[in-house]
Design an enzyme around this catalytic site. Structure first.
Site, short mmCIF file in Angstrom:
data_model
loop_
_atom_site.label_atom_id
_atom_site.label_comp_id
_atom_site.label_asym_id
_atom_site.label_seq_id
_atom_site.Cartn_x
_atom_site.Cartn_y
_atom_site.Cartn_z
N GLU A 1 0.86 -1.18 0.00
CA GLU A 1 0.00 0.00 0.00
C GLU A 1 0.90 1.23 0.00
O GLU A 1 1.95 1.24 0.64
CB GLU A 1 -0.92 0.03 1.22
CG GLU A 1 -1.79 1.28 1.26
CD GLU A 1 -2.94 1.21 2.26
OE1 GLU A 1 -3.83 2.07 2.19
OE2 GLU A 1 -2.94 0.29 3.09
N CYS B 1 -6.65 1.10 2.85
CA CYS B 1 -7.47 2.30 2.96
C CYS B 1 -7.32 3.19 1.74
O CYS B 1 -8.21 4.00 1.45
CB CYS B 1 -7.10 3.06 4.22
SG CYS B 1 -7.64 2.25 5.74
N ASN C 1 -12.50 -3.22 0.81
CA ASN C 1 -11.47 -3.31 1.84
C ASN C 1 -12.01 -2.75 3.15
O ASN C 1 -12.30 -1.56 3.24
CB ASN C 1 -10.23 -2.52 1.42
CG ASN C 1 -9.24 -2.36 2.56
OD1 ASN C 1 -8.51 -3.28 2.89
ND2 ASN C 1 -9.23 -1.19 3.20
N GLU C 2 -12.21 -3.60 4.13
CA GLU C 2 -12.55 -3.18 5.50
C GLU C 2 -13.80 -2.32 5.58
O GLU C 2 -13.89 -1.44 6.43
CB GLU C 2 -11.38 -2.43 6.13
CG GLU C 2 -10.17 -3.27 6.38
CD GLU C 2 -9.07 -2.51 7.12
OE1 GLU C 2 -9.31 -1.35 7.52
OE2 GLU C 2 -7.98 -3.07 7.29
#
Length: 820
Positions: free
Chosen positions: A58, A239, A371-372
């Site tokens: 990331e 994120c 994602n999350e």
């Protein structure tokens, strides 16, 4: 990555290195063992895949620009601005002399590359960290886009200047080669003009990138990743993927900043890629884009695993896009990505891949959607649409869903139930927890449904950067391997961190502008990744020691997070009603309370204790160290203004070690009980929750030893028992069919050696074996100046079908034993 953990930063000081003693010999005489490992007679456990372990990249901690991406010029296209970070401008990292103006008009290089520089004089670029790193005798490729008629002189510290003639009123790219005359990590690049010119995309690249790729990667970092032999590369986040605006490009908006990461922004010639605000607080050039990710995955023999936005934000934003047309555009983007990776050169996106230098398909087989996300209903509604569209056109594709930001809780349970009922291919789990959690949960996947969706553990790490954390992770990894029929892939996170630009810690590989070093967890991951094997051999361990949990005692505390709140009638009582501590603030002071980190503005107002700022995070104050193991902590709480709700702490042992009840967290969408470890948080209990401004709430925390029950306005809100036993000894055995070896992996995460008998189930084995050990002080870290935790490999003798050996304190040992 969950929002509440992004606050970590910094690198601890170097600790004293303990020398690794010579490996103790195999015991020649009977010794009463602390442990016995009994290995089954057949290699009939779970199969281990080539993708068992991988890496997750990331762009956090300046991992791309100034890191893995080899470009040496910072802000090469003058696109930085205050949207990226406070104080950023189009001339960030540049020092002008003469007339230098950043311009955005209809004469710009292209619609995506908005800014350019009008220059008469010179500008000097400072690069990343302390400057531009150069090595004597090595070549560096310079390029610039220019318009006008004048001469450009290019000066790089220690190198002979080069001169480039620019002519014409149209943008053209000019190139040259610079040879460094000295080695330095404080170099500068100066571009001077003999007249007025328009300039853009000023670039300086090492000629020697990883595998010699154009627009390529920094060699030392890429080589460290390649040395892991990862089975997959998950990219580009995190994120980074599902935060910011999900909007599409609109020419009239001139490429809005803070857009979610969208792969089409990152392909094609670099000068046509739109820079963007990075979620982690800086600018990302997209010079390292999807094509480069695919190429790097191929270069290191890893499966590419891209993550696409599902139009539901996570990481504390918690918003869902309800624009159906926009959703369909993103679904089409997913299909176009597969065409870019795999399509023929006659297809639209396959043609672009070929034009970029790779006519052969990349062989993409797996994509993750989302994602999350912490809005399970909204996420699920979108995920199934993505999945249906992808499967309809590519039936053999694996489409990865996820289970939210944590290892348990309402979102986790909801999404797992949906995925299981639906028959999803694979579910991505994420968690960052304490070393104790990893030592307590080795059996986490033992009870997972063998016929349900498979698990991709896409992000995990123990919350600190010491060897003790790596030992705990290693113990947990033995459980991942034992359950390889369920856990098909796992990746430690994050991968990279620039020591001068840290938004998150721990990280696997650290670097500055000219050096890089692996953390203790890098060494641990490398040991596991290079010794996976192909099948698990069932084994069991007996004997040994366990660490029992302690009752929850310590100070009580009050805190807020970007919120103004008032607390009143604080009381701690024993079960029989005896008061241990009481403060109603009626005397106009708060003498019994002390700040933990001197944040926020606390004052007694109207008979209550108020924190009045709305822009400060974690304003904790504490009082009254409680030594009783059974007690009730009650108070009244009122939110006055701000983004979230209340943080009520208990069991505070020292800075960073406590529990708190978080009501109205995550932008007033979720409640949780979090356990602080050093400066991070592990979530114990989560559920949806909001706090109403101006309403007074009665809160009660009832502690009975290790069990805690929470009451909100007289109703039970939740409970937990932090009573897990810590097991510091773990093992797993696998086979390597290619070499004919058993691989015995033993983790001893305690301060005493472990004498262990290993019964290999009657197998005939060679009398010698290769042994690799990581061992040392659990408080050690690998740093730029010292790497005390490194593997030591030796040959041991006296191996037989049953033998005894002493495993050092705080160690991980891999024995490769050849079978006959």
């Amino acid at each position: 990555m969950p929002r509440n953990r992004k606050r970590l930063a910094g690198v601890a000081a170097v600790l004293v290195s303990l020398p690794l003693a010579a490996a103790p010999p195999v015991s020649a005489s009977p010794v009463e063992p602390d442990y016995t490992i009994t290995v089954g007679p057949a290699a009939d456990g779970a199969r281990l895949s080539r993708q068992q372990y991988g890496v997750f990249f990331e762009d956090i901690n300046y991992a791309a620009d100034g890191g893995l991406y080899a470009e040496l010029v910072r802000n090469r296209s003058f696109e930085f601005d205050a949207t990226d970070a406070t104080g950023f401008t189009g001339l960030t990292a540049w020092t002008p002399s003469g007339s230098a103006t950043v311009v955005n008009d209809d004469r710009r290089l292209n619609d995506r590359n908005r800014n350019y520089l009008k220059l008469t004089g010179s500008v000097t670029n400072a690069g990343y960290n302390s400057g531009i790193a150069l090595k004597k005798g090595e070549r560096y490729d310079f390029s610039i886009w220019a318009r006008g008629t004048a001469t450009v002189q290019v000066d790089v510290t220690g190198a002979r200047p080069i001169t480039i003639g620019v002519s014409g009123d149209s943008w053209r790219k000019y190139t040259g080669v610079v040879k460094a005359g000295a080695t330095t990590d404080k170099g500068r690049l100066t571009v001077s003009t003999a007249g007025a010119l328009s300039l853009d995309e000023i670039s300086l690249f090492p000629h020697d990138t990883y595998k010699g790729r154009a627009n390529g990667l920094r060699e030392d970092l890429a080589e460290k990743i390649a040395a892991l032999h990862p089975g997959f590369v998950r990219f580009p986040g995190g994120c980074l993927v599902n935060t910011g605006s999900m909007s599409s490009y609109d020419a009239a908006s001139n490429y809005p900043r803070a857009r979610a990461y969208q792969w089409k922004d990152t392909v094609g010639p670099v000068e046509t890629r739109a820079t963007n605000k990075n979620f982690w607080g800086y600018n990302q050039s997209y010079g390292l884009g999807y094509y480069e990710y695919f190429q790097f995955s191929e270069d290191i023999g890893a499966m590419p695993l891209p993550v696409l936005p599902a139009l539901v934000t996570g990481c504390g934003q918690n918003k869902a896009t309800v624009d159906e047309a926009l959703l369909q555009r993103h679904i089409q983007d997913a299909l176009d990505l597969i065409e870019f990776a795999n399509g023929p050169v006659t297809s639209t996106w396959g043609k672009l891949r070929a034009q970029m230098g790779h006519p052969k398909p990349f062989g993409l087989t797996t994509v993750a959607v989302g994602n999350e996300e912490n809005l399970p209903e909204e996420y699920w509604a979108n995920f199934v649409k993505f999945e249906a569209a992808i499967k309809a056109k590519h039936p053999g594709f694996t489409v990865v869903s996820n289970s939210g930001p944590d290892d348990q809780g309402a979102t986790f349970d909801n999404l797992w139930a949906k995925n299981k009922a639906h028959g999803t291919d694979m579910v991505d789990e994420h968690y960052y927890n304490s070393p104790a959690w990893f030592l307590q949960n080795n059996a986490r996947y033992d009870s997972y449904d063998r016929n349900g969706p498979k698990v991709f553990l896409g992000e995990y790490a123990s919350l600190d950067a010491k060897f003790a954390n790596s030992l705990a992770e290693a113990a947990y990894m033995t459980g991942l391997e034992r359950n390889a029929d369920v856990v098909k892939m796992a990746s430690y996170a994050p991968l990279l961190a620039n020591i001068d630009n840290v938004q998150w810690k721990p990280d696997m590989i650290w670097f500055d502008n000219d050096e890089s070093w692996g953390s203790t967890s890098y060494q641990m991951q490398k040991l596991f990744m290079n010794n996976v094997g192909d099948r698990v051999v069932p084994s069991a361990v007996s004997g040994g020691r366990v660490v029992q949990p302690k009752p929850i005692t310590g100070a009580i505390g009050l805190s807020t997070w970007r919120t103004a709140a008032t607390y009143d009638d604080v009381k701690v009582t024993r079960p029989d009603g005896t008061t241990i501590f009481s403060d109603d603030f009626g005397d106009g002071n708060a003498d019994g309370w002390t700040p933990v980190q001197n944040r926020g503005a606390w004052t007694v107002i109207g008979g209550g204790y108020a924190q009045t700022t709305t822009d400060t995070e974690d304003t904790m104050v504490k009082a009254a160290t409680i030594t009783d193991t059974d007690y009730d902590y009650t108070l009244k709480a009122t939110k006055q203004a701000g983004a979230e709700g209340f943080l009520v702490a208990f069991g505070i042992q020292d800075t960073g070690n406590f529990y708190w009840w978080n009501l109205g967290g995550w932008n007033n969408t979720q409640g949780a009980v979090e356990k602080g470890i050093t400066s991070a948080k592990e979530q114990i209990l989560t559920k949806p929750n909001t706090v109403t401004t101006g309403q007074t709430y009665d809160l009660k925390i009832s502690v009975r030893g290790t069990k805690v029950t929470l009451y909100l306005d007289g109703q039970e809100w939740g409970s937990f028992d932090d009573n897990a036993v810590t097991e510091p000894f773990a093992q797993v055995v696998t086979t390597d069919a290619k070499t004919g070896e058993l691989i015995v992996k033993v983790v001893n995460a305690q301060d005493t050696p472990a004498t262990t008998t290993i019964d290999l189930g009657g197998r005939k084995v060679a009398s010698t074996a290769k042994m690799t050990v990581l061992a040392g002080d659990p408080g050690e870290q690998n740093t730029r100046t010292a790497e005390p935790i490194l593997p030591v490999t030796s040959t041991i003798k006296g191996v037989s079908s049953s033998f005894t050996r002493e495993f050092p304190a705080n160690s991980v040992t891999f024995l490769r034993i050849r079978t006959r």
